[in-house]
Design an enzyme around this catalytic site. Structure first.
Site, short mmCIF file in Angstrom:
data_model
loop_
_atom_site.label_atom_id
_atom_site.label_comp_id
_atom_site.label_asym_id
_atom_site.label_seq_id
_atom_site.Cartn_x
_atom_site.Cartn_y
_atom_site.Cartn_z
N ASP A 76 0.86 -1.17 0.00
CA ASP A 76 0.00 0.00 0.00
C ASP A 76 0.90 1.23 0.00
OD1 ASP A 76 -2.48 1.54 0.48
OD2 ASP A 76 -3.22 -0.38 1.25
N ASP A 183 -3.15 4.51 -2.21
CA ASP A 183 -4.25 4.99 -1.38
C ASP A 183 -4.75 6.36 -1.86
OD1 ASP A 183 -5.67 4.46 1.20
OD2 ASP A 183 -4.79 6.41 1.72
N GLU A 252 -6.32 3.79 -5.89
CA GLU A 252 -7.65 3.95 -5.31
C GLU A 252 -8.18 5.31 -5.76
OE1 GLU A 252 -9.96 3.79 -1.02
OE2 GLU A 252 -8.07 4.84 -1.22
N HIS A 324 -10.87 -3.86 2.62
CA HIS A 324 -10.82 -3.56 4.05
C HIS A 324 -11.71 -2.37 4.45
CE1 HIS A 324 -8.25 -0.73 2.16
NE2 HIS A 324 -8.14 -0.04 3.28
N ASP A 325 -12.27 -1.66 3.47
CA ASP A 325 -13.15 -0.52 3.75
C ASP A 325 -14.62 -0.83 3.50
OD1 ASP A 325 -10.96 1.18 4.30
OD2 ASP A 325 -10.79 1.75 2.19
C1 GLC Z 1 -8.28 4.79 1.90
C2 GLC Z 1 -8.03 3.52 2.67
C3 GLC Z 1 -8.71 3.64 3.99
C4 GLC Z 1 -8.09 4.79 4.73
C5 GLC Z 1 -8.13 6.08 3.92
C6 GLC Z 1 -7.21 7.10 4.48
O1 GLC Z 1 -9.61 4.98 1.61
O2 GLC Z 1 -8.42 2.41 1.92
O3 GLC Z 1 -8.62 2.47 4.74
O4 GLC Z 1 -8.75 5.01 5.93
O5 GLC Z 1 -7.74 5.88 2.58
O6 GLC Z 1 -5.87 6.74 4.28
#
Ligand code: GLC
Length: 474
Positions: A76, A183, A252, A324-325
């Site tokens: 990540d 991320d 992401e 994971h979200d």
């Molecule tokens: C992304 C991650 C999440 C995190 C956020 C801030 O959305 O997947 O888990 O809380 O970024 O880094």
């Protein structure tokens, strides 16, 4: 190691399972040094492993063992923000330090005493509740944090920031990792107002958008897919990936449209290989994440169709329902009430996932049909997003009842996906030894006695075997 938290050695010990399932790349959520305000998404040292998870040597071992089995490891990359405990941020608190401009520092709203209520530079709210601005008494100014106040946003307009990030990425690539999951990468370029200011900073009142029910405005129109995103991604490609082979990267991408996905992932533009889009996982929410609405198959079909259509000529899609979200898809849109419905739902979503064009992503335990946690009290939750949202909405803004908020958390809270992987039917599901002195950091789902890898592994009718066939077919 028996402390109730997953670690690198634990993952290394389970690589044969992943190889058997047939996956070829493993994405690790952040394992870097971190105060763990947001489960590692708040990094205080990019070039070290948090002792909670192991050491750099453990990481090298994981890489070597994965590569031996033909598996790749993607880390990540969290560079929209750092931890407030990162040395860069600590240095940035001093206006005379060379790092002074590495973050988004702004003075108090004109006519207001710095640090007093309402003196924030504008009215943006953060994703994790409260203002997106935090006052720092040392510097006498506010810093922008789109996530928690322990996650200050880096200023990508500053070329020194970008150089430092690329240097760190090269260090990891040279160490042998196979790429990055980036991320919230669409948030690195923000929309400025033409005078180098963020919108709404100078004018008072509502100039930066409509007031939301929690008492803040939405920063995302100004802070995602900004005007320099393509430029930054192409620069990153040149500085880090050019000349390398056999790697992959996936960004992401909140706030990006399917049409923009085509541009970013079209190889001729030299940006990223794939993006995670979110419109399809937002179909059961309206206005706020916590205002859930019934799931309708036709809406999912329409969103997936749009995503596919956008990349039919160029670019590439990534396919996912879980991470994971996100909650567990079998509970969220399927039916986990009894064994038969649960298994059929899990297989249906597995089929949908693998039969589209793009790269499918499976989240740990999805291949077993793991379900939501079905927590009933706030004390069972660990995620700061869920806990803060409860406080903000139920106790402060009073815009949602306790009952409806607990129902929303049970349906879409992030901890639903974060309960321990269910390896077997033993006390802690094989995540940690049954006689270990420490319980897992978050509750094990009681249904692990029925839903677990040991049970499903050799059963040709199991969800696991179905996923294995789908992967082999791909
Ligand atoms: C992304 C991650 C999440 C995190 C956020 C801030 O959305 O997947 O888990 O809380 O970024 O880094």
């Amino acid at each position: 190691n028996g402390d109730g938290v997953g670690d690198l050695k634990g993952i290394t010990s389970r690589l044969d399972y992943l190889a058997d399932l047939g996956v070829d790349v493993v994405w690790l959520s952040p394992v870097y040094k971190s105060p763990q305000d947001d489960n590692g998404y708040d990094i205080s040292d990019y070039q070290d492993i948090d002792p909670l998870f192991g050491t750099l040597e453990d990481m090298d071992e994981l890489l070597a063992e994965a590569h031996k089995r033909g598996l790749k490891i993607v880390m990540d990359l969290v560079v929209n923000h750092t931890s407030d405990e990162h040395a860069w941020f600590q240095a940035s608190r001093d206006k005379d330090d060379p790092h002074a401009d590495w973050y988004w520092w702004r003075p108090a709203r004109p006519g207001h005493e710095p640090g007093t209520p309402g003196a924030e530079p504008n009215q943006w709210g953060s994703y994790f509740g409260g203002s997106a601005w935090q006052y720092d008494p040392k510097r006498g100014e506010y810093y922008l944090h789109q996530f928690s106040r322990k996650q200050p946003d880096l200023n990508w307009e500053n070329p020194e920031v970008r150089k430092a990030v690329y240097k760190m990425m090269n260090w990891w690539m040279d160490r042998g990792i196979d790429g990055f999951r980036m991320d919230v990468i669409t948030l690195i370029s923000k929309r400025l107002d033409g005078h180098g200011r963020l919108p709404g900073e100078i004018d008072s009142e509502l100039s930066e958008g409509e007031m939301g029910e929690e008492g803040y405005t939405d920063a995302s129109p100004f802070c995602s897919d900004g005007p320099r995103l393509d430029e930054f991604l192409a620069e990153m490609r040149r500085e880090v990936f050019e000349g390398r082979e056999g790697y992959m990267n996936v960004g992401e991408a909140p706030g990006i449209t399917p049409a923009r996905n085509e541009h970013v992932t079209d190889p001729k533009n030299g940006e990223l290989d794939m993006l995670f889009l979110f419109d399809h996982v937002g179909i059961d929410q309206e206005g706020s994440k916590w205002n859930t609405v019934p799931f309708e198959v036709k809406n999912l079909r329409a969103r997936l169709a749009d995503q596919q259509e956008a990349v039919k000529n160029a670019g590439w899609a990534s396919l996912f329902f879980c991470n994971h979200d996100q909650p567990r898809v079998v509970s969220r849109w399927g039916d986990d009430a009894d064994r038969e419905s649960r298994e059929l739902s899990a297989k249906a979503f597995g089929m949908l996932l693998h039969m589209h064009r793009g790269t499918p992503y499976i989240y740990e335990g999805e291949e077993l049909g793991m379900t939501n946690a079905h927590f009933t009290t706030l004390e069972q939750y660990r995620d700061l997003e869920s806990i803060n949202a409860y406080r903000q909405r139920v106790e402060e803004a009073k815009c949602q009842s306790a009952e409806s908020m607990m129902a929303a958390l049970a349906l879409i809270g992030r901890d639903n996906a974060r309960t321990p992987m269910q390896w077997d039917a033993s006390r802690y599901a094989g995540f940690t030894a049954p006689d270990a002195a420490t319980e897992p950091w978050i509750g094990v789902n009681p249904n692990h006695v029925e839903i677990n890898a040991a049970e499903e592994f050799d059963d040709p009718g199991s969800v696991y075997s179905f996923y294995k066939k789908l992967i082999a077919m791909r």
